[in-house]
Write a protein that holds these residues in place. Structure first.
Motif, PDB file in Angstrom:
ATOM      1  N   UNK A  45      -4.794   4.461  -1.779  1.00 17.89           N
ATOM      2  CA  UNK A  45      -5.673   3.645  -0.940  1.00 17.89           C
ATOM      3  C   UNK A  45      -6.127   4.403   0.300  1.00 17.89           C
ATOM      4  N   UNK A  46      -5.350   5.383   0.717  1.00 19.15           N
ATOM      5  CA  UNK A  46      -5.652   6.122   1.946  1.00 19.15           C
ATOM      6  C   UNK A  46      -6.576   7.320   1.698  1.00 19.15           C
ATOM      7  N   UNK A  47      -6.884   7.608   0.428  1.00 17.64           N
ATOM      8  CA  UNK A  47      -7.740   8.742   0.084  1.00 17.64           C
ATOM      9  C   UNK A  47      -9.188   8.300  -0.072  1.00 17.64           C
ATOM     10  N   UNK A  48     -10.101   9.261   0.109  1.00 13.77           N
ATOM     11  CA  UNK A  48     -11.488   9.005  -0.271  1.00 13.77           C
ATOM     12  C   UNK A  48     -11.767   9.736  -1.587  1.00 13.77           C
ATOM     13  N   UNK A 105       0.843  -1.188   0.000  1.00 15.52           N
ATOM     14  CA  UNK A 105       0.000   0.000   0.000  1.00 15.52           C
ATOM     15  C   UNK A 105       0.883   1.244   0.000  1.00 15.52           C
ATOM     16  N   UNK A 106       0.679   2.079  -0.985  1.00 16.02           N
ATOM     17  CA  UNK A 106       1.512   3.258  -1.162  1.00 16.02           C
ATOM     18  C   UNK A 106       0.740   4.511  -0.783  1.00 16.02           C
ATOM     19  N   UNK A 112      -0.601  -0.432  -9.380  1.00 12.42           N
ATOM     20  CA  UNK A 112      -0.756  -1.671  -8.611  1.00 12.42           C
ATOM     21  C   UNK A 112       0.604  -2.311  -8.376  1.00 12.42           C
ATOM     22  N   UNK A 113       1.007  -2.350  -7.120  1.00 12.21           N
ATOM     23  CA  UNK A 113       2.251  -3.007  -6.707  1.00 12.21           C
ATOM     24  C   UNK A 113       3.452  -2.574  -7.553  1.00 12.21           C
ATOM     25  N   UNK A 114       3.567  -1.267  -7.717  1.00 10.21           N
ATOM     26  CA  UNK A 114       4.728  -0.723  -8.407  1.00 10.21           C
ATOM     27  C   UNK A 114       4.607  -0.608  -9.903  1.00 10.21           C
ATOM     28  N   UNK A 123      -4.757   9.168 -11.382  1.00 10.93           N
ATOM     29  CA  UNK A 123      -3.940   7.989 -11.066  1.00 10.93           C
ATOM     30  C   UNK A 123      -4.483   7.404  -9.771  1.00 10.93           C
ATOM     31  N   UNK A 124      -4.908   6.165  -9.828  1.00 10.92           N
ATOM     32  CA  UNK A 124      -5.502   5.557  -8.638  1.00 10.92           C
ATOM     33  C   UNK A 124      -5.071   4.100  -8.502  1.00 10.92           C
ATOM     34  N   UNK A 125      -5.584   3.442  -7.472  1.00 15.46           N
ATOM     35  CA  UNK A 125      -5.215   2.065  -7.167  1.00 15.46           C
ATOM     36  C   UNK A 125      -6.375   1.127  -7.503  1.00 15.46           C
ATOM     37  N   UNK A 126      -6.128  -0.169  -7.410  1.00 17.25           N
ATOM     38  CA  UNK A 126      -7.185  -1.148  -7.677  1.00 17.25           C
ATOM     39  C   UNK A 126      -8.371  -0.967  -6.730  1.00 17.25           C
ATOM     40  N   UNK A 127      -8.091  -0.514  -5.524  1.00 15.75           N
ATOM     41  CA  UNK A 127      -9.151  -0.314  -4.538  1.00 15.75           C
ATOM     42  C   UNK A 127     -10.214   0.662  -5.051  1.00 15.75           C
TER      43      UNK A 127
END
Length: 239
Positions: free
Chosen positions: A69-72, A12-13, A116-118, A93-97
């Motif tokens: 992941x830490x953002x809403x 988690x970045x 995702x994971x780098x 730019x976002x994550x899989x979450x």
């Protein structure tokens, strides 16, 4: 190139970590380099909105908004609606979450990149549309910028009130106003951008390097040439 050390520590970045890795990715893709202007936390809309990363390249202005992941996502729709008015091209730019929710929220013109994971993957390229509205560019200029723009076009300025100068600039060609605005933004951030690229110097950028991009950290910098001092003075004049 993605930092192997960070990949081993956690999956988690934070936003700052993704921002550093995004810069490395853009450099690796040839979309960013020392001759471009890189801006961290660029404010628009009377300081109501702030884009995470902005790149000035080939007389175009592109924005990258990061959602970790830490953002809403509460502000994303409003941010996206504003960004398409201020930037020639915008990416989120976002994550899989957050990927599916972000995809549903975004206008079709905004690009989407998943981290995702780098690894970064373009899910949607988006569309480029050059900003042409004078009022948008006027809002991105300081009062001093407006004064200089009018002087460069030999337009008499009877009042230095911002509103009065804005009225005069509204009468200028929109392409001319666009070019001058991008030039003035570039001059303001040229020193901090150059300092950043000099610091990383073909190495991967790290999260702590992001702070170098602040145009207000000048007191901590040692200047080694007259040209660097002149760049600093030009930047200060445009703030």
């Amino acid at each position: 190139m993605i930092s192997e050390e960070i990949k081993k520590i956690k999956e988690r970045f934070s936003e700052k970590e993704i921002k550093a890795e995004l810069i490395n990715f853009l450099i690796g893709q040839g979309k960013l380099g020392p001759h471009d202007i890189l801006i961290n936390e660029f404010t628009i809309d009377k300081h109501a909105r702030r884009a995470d990363l902005v790149v000035l390249k080939s007389n175009e202005i592109h924005a990258y908004e990061i959602k970790s992941d830490f953002d809403n996502l509460l502000r994303l729709k409003g941010q996206a609606d504003k960004y398409i008015n201020y930037f020639d091209k915008t990416f989120v730019v976002t994550t899989l979450k957050h990927f599916e929710k972000v995809e549903d929220l975004l206008p079709k013109s905004i690009g989407l990149i998943v981290f995702d994971r780098g690894t970064f993957t373009f899910k949607k390229r988006g569309r480029k549309k050059l900003v042409s509205k004078r009022d948008i560019f006027i809002s991105m200029m300081t009062a001093n910028d407006l004064k200089k723009l009018l002087a460069s076009n030999k337009i008499p300025v009877k009042s230095l009130r911002r509103y009065d100068m804005e009225v005069l600039v509204e009468g200028l060609n929109s392409g001319l106003v666009r070019d001058y605005t991008l030039k003035s933004i570039g001059e303001k951030y040229r020193v901090s951008s150059k300092r950043f690229f000099d610091k990383i110097d073909e190495k991967d950028a790290g999260p702590n390097d992001i702070e170098i991009l602040s145009p207000y950290r000048k007191a901590e910098v040692k200047y080694n040439s007259v040209s660097e001092i002149e760049m600093l003075v030009e930047g200060l004049d445009l703030i």
